[in-house]
Design a protein around this motif. Structure first.
Motif, PDB file in Angstrom:
ATOM      1  N   LEU A  57       0.826  -1.196   0.000  1.00  0.00           N
ATOM      2  CA  LEU A  57       0.000   0.000   0.000  1.00  0.00           C
ATOM      3  C   LEU A  57       0.868   1.257   0.000  1.00  0.00           C
ATOM      4  O   LEU A  57       1.879   1.321   0.704  1.00  0.00           O
ATOM      5  CB  LEU A  57      -0.902   0.019   1.240  1.00  0.00           C
ATOM      6  CG  LEU A  57      -1.949  -1.089   1.347  1.00  0.00           C
ATOM      7  CD1 LEU A  57      -2.703  -0.973   2.664  1.00  0.00           C
ATOM      8  CD2 LEU A  57      -2.917  -1.036   0.176  1.00  0.00           C
ATOM      9  N   PRO A  58       0.476   2.291  -0.764  1.00  0.00           N
ATOM     10  CA  PRO A  58       1.248   3.545  -0.798  1.00  0.00           C
ATOM     11  C   PRO A  58       0.857   4.499   0.330  1.00  0.00           C
ATOM     12  O   PRO A  58       0.947   5.716   0.179  1.00  0.00           O
ATOM     13  CB  PRO A  58       0.884   4.121  -2.173  1.00  0.00           C
ATOM     14  CG  PRO A  58      -0.518   3.665  -2.395  1.00  0.00           C
ATOM     15  CD  PRO A  58      -0.624   2.299  -1.757  1.00  0.00           C
ATOM     16  N   VAL A  59       0.412   3.974   1.452  1.00  0.00           N
ATOM     17  CA  VAL A  59       0.042   4.769   2.617  1.00  0.00           C
ATOM     18  C   VAL A  59       0.697   4.164   3.845  1.00  0.00           C
ATOM     19  O   VAL A  59       1.107   2.998   3.840  1.00  0.00           O
ATOM     20  CB  VAL A  59      -1.493   4.825   2.821  1.00  0.00           C
ATOM     21  CG1 VAL A  59      -2.170   5.502   1.643  1.00  0.00           C
ATOM     22  CG2 VAL A  59      -2.056   3.420   3.036  1.00  0.00           C
ATOM     23  N   GLN A  60       0.782   4.963   4.900  1.00  0.00           N
ATOM     24  CA  GLN A  60       1.347   4.465   6.146  1.00  0.00           C
ATOM     25  C   GLN A  60       0.293   3.655   6.908  1.00  0.00           C
ATOM     26  O   GLN A  60      -0.817   4.131   7.140  1.00  0.00           O
ATOM     27  CB  GLN A  60       1.815   5.622   7.020  1.00  0.00           C
ATOM     28  CG  GLN A  60       2.969   6.414   6.431  1.00  0.00           C
ATOM     29  CD  GLN A  60       3.414   7.532   7.348  1.00  0.00           C
ATOM     30  OE1 GLN A  60       2.977   7.622   8.491  1.00  0.00           O
ATOM     31  NE2 GLN A  60       4.270   8.402   6.851  1.00  0.00           N
ATOM     32  N   ALA A  61       0.650   2.431   7.276  1.00  0.00           N
ATOM     33  CA  ALA A  61      -0.268   1.560   8.008  1.00  0.00           C
ATOM     34  C   ALA A  61       0.526   0.714   8.995  1.00  0.00           C
ATOM     35  O   ALA A  61       1.708   0.425   8.776  1.00  0.00           O
ATOM     36  CB  ALA A  61      -1.052   0.666   7.055  1.00  0.00           C
TER      37      ALA A  61
END
Length: 222
Positions: A55-59
């Motif tokens: 994913l191109p988001v922080q998780a």
């Protein structure tokens, strides 16, 4: 039970569950180990972690104590920290020290009431700068309703937060002018607002006397 990742022949790591048990008499004790492929199992969620890494988001995942147990690749790359450093945010500087009370309060509410963690705090990126991040965290439950972990997603809202702060400062100053408050108080409020908006900034206002021969410090400490 012990959960570890073993490297396959193709170089990719997979999660395995090992269950050791003692075997034989105490003075000649040996250990029997049973290993099972658990990469797609409900405990380690190896497949889910690989998806989060893409994913191109922080998780991230938190355990039931509220401690980070997994951060995806985007998170590690953005902050330039290890999982251990992010988990130890109280001492590693990952979260701005002034925002620690917010994090404690939000975590306490999340774990005691189950309400979603939704807070905006400053986090340190790998270039050393702090940026405003909005973190939203929700509990994940098993079939019996027990919380097994928490999942959090973080969004960069630095520009939005900065714009909101500028607008709030402008409204405050306009209200002071509309109320007819003394010029010195308005300029003092202006200086303090600029210092809050710009980290490490000291602001003051210097006026020129009518004779244009002298300067006078109106606000600030110089």
């Amino acid at each position: 039970e012990i959960y570890v990742r073993l490297r396959r022949a193709d170089g990719e790591y997979r999660w395995f569950t090992f269950s050791p048990a003692p075997h034989g008499a105490r003075h000649k004790r040996r250990w029997c180990w049973l290993g099972m492929n658990a990469d797609e199992g409900p405990v380690t969620d190896g497949r889910l972690r690989r998806i989060f890494d893409m994913l191109p988001v922080q998780a991230a995942f938190l355990n039931v104590e509220g401690t980070s147990e997994f951060s995806n690749r985007q998170t590690l790359d953005d902050f330039g920290m290890t999982l251990e450093q992010l988990a130890a945010w109280q001492t590693s500087g990952a979260i701005h020290v002034d925002d620690h009370p917010i994090v404690y309060a939000q975590l306490d509410r999340l774990m005691t009431t189950g309400q979603m963690y939704d807070a905006t705090t400053r986090m340190r990126f790998k270039d050393g700068s702090y940026r405003w991040m909005r973190s939203r965290c929700v509990p994940c439950r098993d079939a019996q309703g027990n919380v097994v972990r928490y999942v959090t997603v973080q969004t960069d809202v630095h520009e939005l937060k900065h714009a909101e702060d500028i607008l709030a400062a402008e409204v405050k100053l306009l209200e002071m002018v509309a109320r007819g408050e003394p010029k010195a108080q308005v300029l003092e409020a202006l200086s303090r607002s600029l210092e809050e908006l710009c980290d490490g900034c000291r602001c003051g206002v210097i006026l020129i006397d009518p004779d244009r021969m002298r300067f006078r410090l109106e606000t600030g400490s110089g």
